[in-house]
Design an enzyme around this catalytic site. Structure first.
Site, PDB file in Angstrom:
ATOM      1  N   LYS A 126       0.057   3.608   4.960  1.00 53.27           N
ATOM      2  CA  LYS A 126      -0.145   3.303   3.539  1.00 53.27           C
ATOM      3  C   LYS A 126       0.582   4.340   2.685  1.00 53.27           C
ATOM      4  O   LYS A 126       1.800   4.294   2.628  1.00 53.27           O
ATOM      5  CB  LYS A 126      -1.630   3.148   3.275  1.00 53.27           C
ATOM      6  CG  LYS A 126      -2.051   1.810   3.916  1.00 53.27           C
ATOM      7  CD  LYS A 126      -3.484   1.546   4.080  1.00 53.27           C
ATOM      8  CE  LYS A 126      -3.630   0.183   4.778  1.00 53.27           C
ATOM      9  NZ  LYS A 126      -4.875   0.014   5.480  1.00 53.27           N
TER      10      LYS A 126
ATOM     11  N   HIS B 265     -13.818  -1.780   6.507  1.00 55.40           N
ATOM     12  CA  HIS B 265     -12.665  -2.561   6.974  1.00 55.40           C
ATOM     13  C   HIS B 265     -12.940  -3.250   8.314  1.00 55.40           C
ATOM     14  O   HIS B 265     -13.687  -2.746   9.144  1.00 55.40           O
ATOM     15  CB  HIS B 265     -11.496  -1.581   7.130  1.00 55.40           C
ATOM     16  CG  HIS B 265     -10.172  -2.200   7.398  1.00 55.40           C
ATOM     17  ND1 HIS B 265      -9.613  -2.252   8.656  1.00 55.40           N
ATOM     18  CD2 HIS B 265      -9.274  -2.788   6.562  1.00 55.40           C
ATOM     19  CE1 HIS B 265      -8.421  -2.827   8.577  1.00 55.40           C
ATOM     20  NE2 HIS B 265      -8.192  -3.156   7.322  1.00 55.40           N
TER      21      HIS B 265
ATOM     22  N   ASP C 118     -13.043   7.151   7.241  1.00 50.96           N
ATOM     23  CA  ASP C 118     -11.732   6.494   7.279  1.00 50.96           C
ATOM     24  C   ASP C 118     -11.049   6.702   5.924  1.00 50.96           C
ATOM     25  O   ASP C 118     -11.445   6.121   4.916  1.00 50.96           O
ATOM     26  CB  ASP C 118     -11.912   5.005   7.593  1.00 50.96           C
ATOM     27  CG  ASP C 118     -10.575   4.267   7.755  1.00 50.96           C
ATOM     28  OD1 ASP C 118      -9.531   4.853   7.413  1.00 50.96           O
ATOM     29  OD2 ASP C 118     -10.595   3.107   8.202  1.00 50.96           O
TER      30      ASP C 118
ATOM     31  N   GLU D  35     -15.490   4.229   4.696  1.00 49.40           N
ATOM     32  CA  GLU D  35     -14.177   4.537   4.139  1.00 49.40           C
ATOM     33  C   GLU D  35     -14.408   5.550   3.018  1.00 49.40           C
ATOM     34  O   GLU D  35     -15.524   5.633   2.486  1.00 49.40           O
ATOM     35  CB  GLU D  35     -13.527   3.268   3.551  1.00 49.40           C
ATOM     36  CG  GLU D  35     -13.290   2.209   4.600  1.00 49.40           C
ATOM     37  CD  GLU D  35     -12.675   0.928   4.043  1.00 49.40           C
ATOM     38  OE1 GLU D  35     -11.946   0.975   3.038  1.00 49.40           O
ATOM     39  OE2 GLU D  35     -12.926  -0.119   4.640  1.00 49.40           O
TER      40      GLU D  35
ATOM     41  N   HIS E  28      -7.051   4.705   2.595  1.00 52.67           N
ATOM     42  CA  HIS E  28      -6.492   4.546   1.240  1.00 52.67           C
ATOM     43  C   HIS E  28      -6.584   5.830   0.422  1.00 52.67           C
ATOM     44  O   HIS E  28      -6.416   5.804  -0.794  1.00 52.67           O
ATOM     45  CB  HIS E  28      -7.175   3.390   0.516  1.00 52.67           C
ATOM     46  CG  HIS E  28      -6.879   2.086   1.187  1.00 52.67           C
ATOM     47  ND1 HIS E  28      -5.763   1.333   0.901  1.00 52.67           N
ATOM     48  CD2 HIS E  28      -7.525   1.442   2.194  1.00 52.67           C
ATOM     49  CE1 HIS E  28      -5.744   0.261   1.682  1.00 52.67           C
ATOM     50  NE2 HIS E  28      -6.806   0.300   2.471  1.00 52.67           N
TER      51      HIS E  28
ATOM     52  N   SER F 278     -10.960  -0.254   0.476  1.00 50.04           N
ATOM     53  CA  SER F 278      -9.641  -0.876   0.465  1.00 50.04           C
ATOM     54  C   SER F 278      -9.491  -2.036  -0.506  1.00 50.04           C
ATOM     55  O   SER F 278      -8.397  -2.287  -0.995  1.00 50.04           O
ATOM     56  CB  SER F 278      -9.280  -1.353   1.872  1.00 50.04           C
ATOM     57  OG  SER F 278     -10.208  -2.319   2.325  1.00 50.04           O
TER      58      SER F 278
ATOM     59  N   ASN G 241       0.830  -1.208   0.000  1.00 48.19           N
ATOM     60  CA  ASN G 241       0.000   0.000   0.000  1.00 48.19           C
ATOM     61  C   ASN G 241       0.867   1.261   0.000  1.00 48.19           C
ATOM     62  O   ASN G 241       0.404   2.334   0.363  1.00 48.19           O
ATOM     63  CB  ASN G 241      -0.897   0.009   1.243  1.00 48.19           C
ATOM     64  CG  ASN G 241      -1.829  -1.184   1.262  1.00 48.19           C
ATOM     65  OD1 ASN G 241      -2.459  -1.490   0.253  1.00 48.19           O
ATOM     66  ND2 ASN G 241      -1.913  -1.874   2.387  1.00 48.19           N
TER      67      ASN G 241
HETATM   68  C1  LIG Z   1      -5.274  -0.643   6.632  1.00 42.55           C
HETATM   69  C2  LIG Z   1      -6.548  -0.102   7.138  1.00 42.55           C
HETATM   70  C3  LIG Z   1      -6.729   0.193   8.488  1.00 42.55           C
HETATM   71  C4  LIG Z   1      -5.705  -0.200   9.524  1.00 42.55           C
HETATM   72  O1  LIG Z   1      -4.577   0.585   9.476  1.00 42.55           O
HETATM   73  P1  LIG Z   1      -3.185   0.012  10.044  1.00 42.55           P
HETATM   74  O2  LIG Z   1      -2.371   1.221  10.248  1.00 42.55           O
HETATM   75  O3  LIG Z   1      -2.658  -0.912   9.016  1.00 42.55           O
HETATM   76  O4  LIG Z   1      -3.503  -0.706  11.333  1.00 42.55           O
HETATM   77  C5  LIG Z   1      -7.896   0.803   8.871  1.00 42.55           C
HETATM   78  N1  LIG Z   1      -8.881   1.080   7.972  1.00 42.55           N
HETATM   79  C6  LIG Z   1      -8.742   0.773   6.673  1.00 42.55           C
HETATM   80  C7  LIG Z   1      -9.837   1.107   5.743  1.00 42.55           C
HETATM   81  C8  LIG Z   1      -7.595   0.163   6.213  1.00 42.55           C
HETATM   82  O5  LIG Z   1      -7.472  -0.162   4.935  1.00 42.55           O
END
Ligand SMILES: *Cc1c(COP(=O)(O)O)cnc(C)c1O
Length: 374
Positions: free
Chosen positions: A227, A119, A193, A164, A196, A168, A33
């Site tokens: 990411k 997620h 969130d 989100e 990404h 993801s 990522n």
């Molecule tokens: C990767 C991800 C997370 C978690 O983040 P990390 O820093 O890897 O623990 C949370 N929400 C989404 C949508 C993700 O893709």
């Protein structure tokens, strides 16, 4: 007693067993990522090294005891400024951020309304909170409205919509403007969130809310620094009272040792880079790579995440293995990360990819598509 070996055998049979394989520098990486190629950027590495020299390696205790170091505070100030909020709070991971935030802000009597494709960290946080959990089919706004109508906030309860911004495993977008209209109509909050999207969308790269000019209408900005930012750690940005409440009640924040100071320092450096002209140039480069790859495989995807849906778990694993033999690292993503019967190859593009590598992978994928046209 139930034996682990029996359960493993069942996973094997269903094509759902997972194994840890060592990251290979010999493979061309379309699995990470690291969308801007920052994970090995020398300036970030230097920031981490300097911080280790200044503060040592470990952070020594939880943030509220003696674990808060200058880089943590600097990062929180920078994030709040970038997100245009009063304050922000940094956690060790995005997962801990989702768990901590949802359990701190929602409890029995409250309602959390999630997009079906949210997620695992958001689902886990919602479940653990004890709030009523309602799910709407992916991007189904009529259903979202019905749920909002049935569960409005009251004087003493909260209703929070959780989504989100860029999903993801599909790389598509939430219908953010419409969701914001709806949550405002019913007086609910929105937790967005940007895992990404952070680093990738908007003029200064802070996310889809910036691109759509709705930053000030998002109540809770969440994301990860692991990411596109190329480091590690999660953040929540919101108004001062909300952040103060979360830091007083989020157990994943309170009862966990602070992120390494070096991690925070590298993330500060990443954030500066993302917001600079260099960040803008990397986003342009990524957009160019996305367009090129989309053309090669005949898709209309405009995000860095390209799912190639295979369906069957074993078939997806076999395709991933074929790609590995051709020199590419591309993961087969299976249930429960994605719904059953939608196993897929998940290709993630980066500003760091070379044109030749994109062409080679694009041709390999186009060959698959010819072999099994649906
Ligand atoms: C990767 C991800 C997370 C978690 O983040 P990390 O820093 O890897 O623990 C949370 N929400 C989404 C949508 C993700 O893709």
């Amino acid at each position: 007693m139930r034996q682990p070996s029996d359960e493993l055998a069942e996973l094997d049979e269903r094509g759902l067993r997972r194994n840890l394989s060592l990251r290979s520098e010999a493979l061309i990486d379309f699995a990470s990522n690291d969308y801007l190629g920052l994970a090995n950027h020398p300036r970030l590495a230097q920031a981490a090294v300097s911080a280790i020299e200044t503060y040592g390696v470990g952070s020594r205790s939880a943030r509220l005891i003696s674990g808060t170091h200058a880089p943590h505070r600097e990062l929180e100030e920078k994030l709040a400024e970038a997100k245009n909020t009063q304050a922000s709070l940094v956690f060790s991971t995005g997962y801990a951020t989702a768990l901590g935030t949802l359990t701190a802000l929602a409890q029995k009597g409250d309602t959390l309304i999630l997009d079906k494709l949210c997620h695992a960290s958001l689902i886990d946080g919602a479940r653990l909170s004890g709030a009523t959990l309602r799910v709407y089919p992916h991007n189904h706004l009529e259903k979202l409205e019905r749920l909002l109508k049935a569960h409005p906030p009251t004087q003493n309860s909260r209703t929070i919509v959780v989504t989100e911004s860029i999903f993801s495993m599909d790389g598509d977008r939430a219908q953010l403007l419409d969701i914001i209209e709806l949550k405002e109509k019913y007086g609910a909050w929105l937790l967005l969130d940007e895992a990404h999207a952070f680093g990738l969308y908007g003029k200064t790269g802070t996310g889809l809310a910036e691109e759509l000019h709705v930053r000030d209408r998002v109540d809770l900005h969440m994301g990860t620094l692991s990411k596109a930012a190329g480091v590690s750690g999660g953040y929540l940005a919101a108004n001062r009272d909300t952040i103060d409440l979360v830091l007083n009640t989020a157990r994943s924040f309170i009862y966990s040792t602070a992120p390494l100071p070096a991690q925070a320092a590298a993330a500060c450096s990443a954030l500066d880079l993302i917001r600079s002209a260099e960040g803008e140039a990397l986003r342009k480069r990524l957009a160019h790579n996305i367009e090129h790859f989309s053309q090669l495989i005949g898709s209309h995807q405009d995000s860095a995440i390209h799912p190639v849906i295979i369906g069957d778990n074993h078939a997806a694993l076999a395709r991933a293995e074929e790609l590995k033999e051709q020199g590419f690292s591309v993961p087969a993503i299976r249930y429960p990360t994605v719904p059953k019967l939608t196993a897929r190859l998940r290709i993630s593009l980066s500003a760091g990819h070379k044109t030749d590598d994109i062409e080679l992978l694009g041709r390999a994928i186009a060959t698959f598509q010819k072999e099994s046209p649906d």
